[in-house]
Design an enzyme around this catalytic site. Structure first.
Site, PDB file in Angstrom:
ATOM      1  N   TYR A 167     -36.622  27.143   9.786  1.00  0.00           N
ATOM      2  CA  TYR A 167     -37.830  28.378   9.901  1.00  0.00           C
ATOM      3  C   TYR A 167     -38.093  27.705   8.115  1.00  0.00           C
ATOM      4  O   TYR A 167     -38.348  26.097   8.403  1.00  0.00           O
ATOM      5  CB  TYR A 167     -37.060  29.313   9.289  1.00  0.00           C
ATOM      6  CG  TYR A 167     -37.541  30.566   9.245  1.00  0.00           C
ATOM      7  CD1 TYR A 167     -39.588  31.043   9.877  1.00  0.00           C
ATOM      8  CD2 TYR A 167     -37.452  31.346   8.044  1.00  0.00           C
ATOM      9  CE1 TYR A 167     -40.212  31.781   9.307  1.00  0.00           C
ATOM     10  CE2 TYR A 167     -38.257  32.216   7.896  1.00  0.00           C
ATOM     11  CZ  TYR A 167     -40.076  32.829   8.070  1.00  0.00           C
ATOM     12  OH  TYR A 167     -40.929  33.738   7.978  1.00  0.00           O
TER      13      TYR A 167
ATOM     14  N   LYS B 296     -40.081  32.840  14.328  1.00  0.00           N
ATOM     15  CA  LYS B 296     -38.902  34.141  13.496  1.00  0.00           C
ATOM     16  C   LYS B 296     -38.936  34.121  14.538  1.00  0.00           C
ATOM     17  O   LYS B 296     -37.524  34.747  14.836  1.00  0.00           O
ATOM     18  CB  LYS B 296     -40.431  34.605  13.075  1.00  0.00           C
ATOM     19  CG  LYS B 296     -41.338  35.010  12.738  1.00  0.00           C
ATOM     20  CD  LYS B 296     -40.542  35.657  10.945  1.00  0.00           C
ATOM     21  CE  LYS B 296     -41.111  35.456   9.729  1.00  0.00           C
ATOM     22  NZ  LYS B 296     -40.204  36.387   8.329  1.00  0.00           N
TER      23      LYS B 296
ATOM     24  N   GLU C 132     -47.239  39.267  11.642  1.00  0.00           N
ATOM     25  CA  GLU C 132     -46.823  38.210  10.372  1.00  0.00           C
ATOM     26  C   GLU C 132     -47.718  37.105  10.106  1.00  0.00           C
ATOM     27  O   GLU C 132     -48.448  36.824  10.909  1.00  0.00           O
ATOM     28  CB  GLU C 132     -45.847  37.525  11.914  1.00  0.00           C
ATOM     29  CG  GLU C 132     -45.282  35.945  10.693  1.00  0.00           C
ATOM     30  CD  GLU C 132     -44.035  36.261  10.445  1.00  0.00           C
ATOM     31  OE1 GLU C 132     -44.246  35.883   8.940  1.00  0.00           O
ATOM     32  OE2 GLU C 132     -43.241  37.333   9.606  1.00  0.00           O
ATOM     33  N   ASP C 133     -48.239  37.024   8.700  1.00  0.00           N
ATOM     34  CA  ASP C 133     -49.050  36.272   7.802  1.00  0.00           C
ATOM     35  C   ASP C 133     -50.182  36.383   8.236  1.00  0.00           C
ATOM     36  O   ASP C 133     -50.962  35.399   8.635  1.00  0.00           O
ATOM     37  CB  ASP C 133     -48.133  35.165   8.441  1.00  0.00           C
ATOM     38  CG  ASP C 133     -47.067  34.284   7.594  1.00  0.00           C
ATOM     39  OD1 ASP C 133     -46.531  34.880   7.058  1.00  0.00           O
ATOM     40  OD2 ASP C 133     -46.548  33.204   8.190  1.00  0.00           O
TER      41      ASP C 133
ATOM     42  N   ASP D  39     -44.373  40.455   6.153  1.00  0.00           N
ATOM     43  CA  ASP D  39     -44.814  40.531   4.835  1.00  0.00           C
ATOM     44  C   ASP D  39     -44.596  41.424   3.512  1.00  0.00           C
ATOM     45  O   ASP D  39     -44.902  40.928   2.850  1.00  0.00           O
ATOM     46  CB  ASP D  39     -45.964  39.193   4.881  1.00  0.00           C
ATOM     47  CG  ASP D  39     -46.447  38.222   5.711  1.00  0.00           C
ATOM     48  OD1 ASP D  39     -45.741  37.534   5.837  1.00  0.00           O
ATOM     49  OD2 ASP D  39     -46.609  38.928   7.135  1.00  0.00           O
TER      50      ASP D  39
ATOM     51  N   ALA E 238     -49.886  39.797  -5.859  1.00  0.00           N
ATOM     52  CA  ALA E 238     -50.291  41.495  -5.479  1.00  0.00           C
ATOM     53  C   ALA E 238     -50.966  40.760  -4.598  1.00  0.00           C
ATOM     54  O   ALA E 238     -52.079  42.133  -4.030  1.00  0.00           O
ATOM     55  CB  ALA E 238     -51.555  41.938  -6.153  1.00  0.00           C
TER      56      ALA E 238
ATOM     57  N   ASN F 287     -42.560  30.961  -0.901  1.00  0.00           N
ATOM     58  CA  ASN F 287     -41.722  29.655  -0.537  1.00  0.00           C
ATOM     59  C   ASN F 287     -42.930  28.975   0.503  1.00  0.00           C
ATOM     60  O   ASN F 287     -44.185  29.754  -0.162  1.00  0.00           O
ATOM     61  CB  ASN F 287     -40.487  30.357   0.225  1.00  0.00           C
ATOM     62  CG  ASN F 287     -41.424  31.525   1.323  1.00  0.00           C
ATOM     63  OD1 ASN F 287     -42.011  31.367   1.620  1.00  0.00           O
ATOM     64  ND2 ASN F 287     -40.228  32.034   1.664  1.00  0.00           N
TER      65      ASN F 287
ATOM     66  N   ASN G 294     -35.908  36.748   4.705  1.00  0.00           N
ATOM     67  CA  ASN G 294     -36.242  37.861   5.892  1.00  0.00           C
ATOM     68  C   ASN G 294     -35.312  38.170   6.516  1.00  0.00           C
ATOM     69  O   ASN G 294     -35.274  39.024   7.064  1.00  0.00           O
ATOM     70  CB  ASN G 294     -37.536  38.076   5.794  1.00  0.00           C
ATOM     71  CG  ASN G 294     -39.075  38.567   4.738  1.00  0.00           C
ATOM     72  OD1 ASN G 294     -38.123  38.612   3.620  1.00  0.00           O
ATOM     73  ND2 ASN G 294     -40.006  39.103   4.895  1.00  0.00           N
TER      74      ASN G 294
END
Length: 580
Positions: free
Chosen positions: A114, A185, A256-257, A280, A313, A427, A472
């Site tokens: 990961y 993941k 995801e993402d 996320d 944000a 990251n 996470n």
């Protein structure tokens, strides 16, 4: 979880309660399928019965001997990316050996499978491609999705990680390469909380890419078109969800993402239609909230008394701000009081409520009157002005901008609190807002620091400062596993919030005296059991899970009893050979 690939094998139990695998394959196909390949661990009798006699080296070894050899070879790899490729190749050869190896060395290998190494693997996905894994949905096959899903061999998928690859880590749009994130993941679902890998599915919603170098790369394996947008985009996602519900009605989806412009809409569109969550937004929010709760405990203070600056944000930043707001409300503040203690900043400065504010930011935007008497140079307060005049006690970075937290900014934070809480969370490592060692030095060792990427402990003035990793992975495996075993029809905001408090309680229980903000990665399974049990309890209480019969159960024991273990079972041939 039984009969996971019943076309090829079935789990059975003999009269003494011992498990074994009844297989419908013989010979080389057994060695070519990662789910059934034991390699040199097939016994002599199994080799004879299963048509493997003479196809393997003659010396029979057990799993432990295999793992010693594999770890020796792993250590011989020249760099992190080579280690990643070594582990992925092992996963494609033998699922059991892969997970047994990763579980035994989780702290060492998680940064490989990961973050941060997976970011490099994503960028080089097409060049490194070796074997298929998962399902890819495109506009070209979206009208054939029932058949596409039938092509996947598992008839009982319980956990899906799906991405459109629009906002991978801090490296943005990566097109088809984002599938590597989903694979990583799901590996953590198994290694971190015992979700059976044979019930999982990585999915790439390949809606194209806007990254020019990918579109112009003749070796790029994804769709060579610009990204779908608007109605065409959501038509594809709708058809994907419909196909999942038809083929695997018990499945949970982790989004995801996804880029912020669609992440919140996708979450809202499907959260009441299928049990799902966005890692996320919600996973990041929960793990950061857990770290803040622990840091406040270290200071002998409460979350509700902090003033928090969240810099960034996007999906992660707004998700973190929402989680902190909900935590403050849980501790007794009104929604307005909680918002007044949150300073969320985007690229243009402090996010202030008004007609120009993006809809997804409104719930965490600041009231206009909060800075009415501030002395600012431009139209909106910038980070330095927020720190100097809003006087936050907590500074969180989710920007992906390396070095954003300068010495001047960190020292200004130290003026606002005796022990400021500063988490540079972006990251991979190259995108971190500040190095932990610099934050410790600039605050004379007073700051409480955690990061998003792994960092070694910092030694300053002969004192050692552990740098916890706000990963996470401390949240999503337990949250997802609770939804699976709880047969949840939805994943509520309170279930996600409970995961944060469960993780904070685990840290307080096991690391009260060692200064840790997050547990060591080596304790991932233990922490995940705590998270899963608490989330399951909340789901039952809220009615999100129908399993009322579990109310009097020891839920931690219940979770542990249902965790898949990476071990070789004895094989027995069924006598009915199924062609591949």
């Amino acid at each position: 979880m039984k009969n996971i690939l019943s076309k090829y094998f079935d789990y059975r139990t003999d009269e003494k309660g011992n498990s074994y695998l009844e297989v419908h394959l013989r010979g080389m196909p057994l060695l070519r399928m990662a789910a059934t390949n034991k390699g040199t661990a097939f016994t002599e009798q199994e080799r004879i019965e299963l048509g493997l006699d003479g196809l393997l080296p003659p010396h029979v070894v057990d799993l432990e001997q295999q793992l010693k050899r594999l770890y020796h070879n792993y250590q011989g790899q020249p760099d992190a990316l080579a280690k990643y490729q070594f582990l992925r190749s092992l996963q494609d050869r033998s699922e059991v050996a892969f997970y047994a190896l990763v579980e035994r060395h989780i702290e060492e290998m998680m940064p490989i499978i990961y973050t941060p190494t997976v970011g490099k693997a994503v960028q080089q996905y097409s060049q490194m491609y070796q074997a298929p894994r998962g399902v890819t949905v495109t506009e070209n096959n979206m009208n054939r999705l029932d058949a596409v899903m039938e092509n996947y061999p598992s008839g009982d998928v319980r956990m899906i990680v799906a991405t459109d690859s629009s906002a991978i880590l801090g490296i943005g749009d990566q097109g088809h390469g984002g599938l590597a994130i989903c694979i990583g993941k799901l590996a953590l679902y198994t290694a971190g909380c015992g979700v059976s890998p044979f019930h999982t599915l990585p999915v790439n919603l390949d809606v194209g890419t806007d990254r020019k170098e990918l579109l112009e790369d003749p070796f790029y394996l994804g769709v060579h078109d610009k990204r779908l947008k608007g109605e065409r985009y959501f038509a594809l996602v709708d058809k994907f969800v419909d196909a999942v519900q038809k083929r695997w009605p018990k499945a949970v989806i982790q989004w995801e993402d996804f880029a912020k412009n669609v992440a919140f809409e996708v979450l809202e569109r499907f959260k009441d239609r299928i049990p799902s969550f966005n890692d996320d937004i919600q996973g990041t929010g929960a793990v950061v909230l857990a770290g803040l709760l622990t840091a406040c405990h270290r200071k002998g203070e409460r979350l509700r008394d902090q003033r928090v600056a969240v810099v960034g944000a996007g999906a992660g930043g707004v998700g973190v701000a929402r989680a902190i707001r909900d935590g403050m409300i849980r501790e007794g503040l009104t929604p307005e009081e909680a918002r007044r203690q949150l300073y969320v900043l985007d690229g243009s400065g402090l996010v202030i409520d008004g007609p120009g504010t993006d809809e997804y930011k409104r719930s965490v935007s600041q009231f206009e009157d909060i800075c009415a008497d501030w002395d600012i140079a431009g139209e909106k307060p910038q980070l330095t002005e927020v720190i100097e005049q809003g006087k936050p006690t907590v500074l969180l970075g989710l920007t992906g901008v390396s070095g954003l937290f300068s010495e001047a900014i960190v020292k200004a934070m130290a003026e606002n609190a005796e022990r400021p809480i500063i988490f540079p969370l972006s990251n991979p490592t190259a995108n971190c807002e500040a190095l932990p060692e610099d934050i410790i030095k600039w605050t004379n060792g007073k700051a409480l620091v955690a990061s998003g990427s792994p960092f070694a402990d910092v030694v300053y003035n002969n004192n050692s400062y552990p740098i916890g990793q706000g990963n996470n992975a401390f949240i999503f495996p337990g949250l997802g596993f609770a939804a699976i075993i709880g047969k949840c029809h939805c994943i509520s905001d309170d279930m996600v919030l409970e995961s944060a408090y469960a993780l904070a309680d685990y840290t307080a229980e096991h690391h009260a005296d060692d200064g840790l903000i997050f547990p060591p990665i080596a304790e991932l399974q233990n922490a995940s059991v705590k998270v899963a049990a608490r989330v399951l309890e909340k789901a039952i209480a809220e009615g999100c899970s129908p399993r009322k019969e579990l109310e009097q159960e020891d839920l931690e024991a219940f979770v542990k009893a249902r965790m898949w273990q990476p071990e070789y079972l004895p094989f027995v041939y069924s006598g009915k050979d199924i062609p591949l």
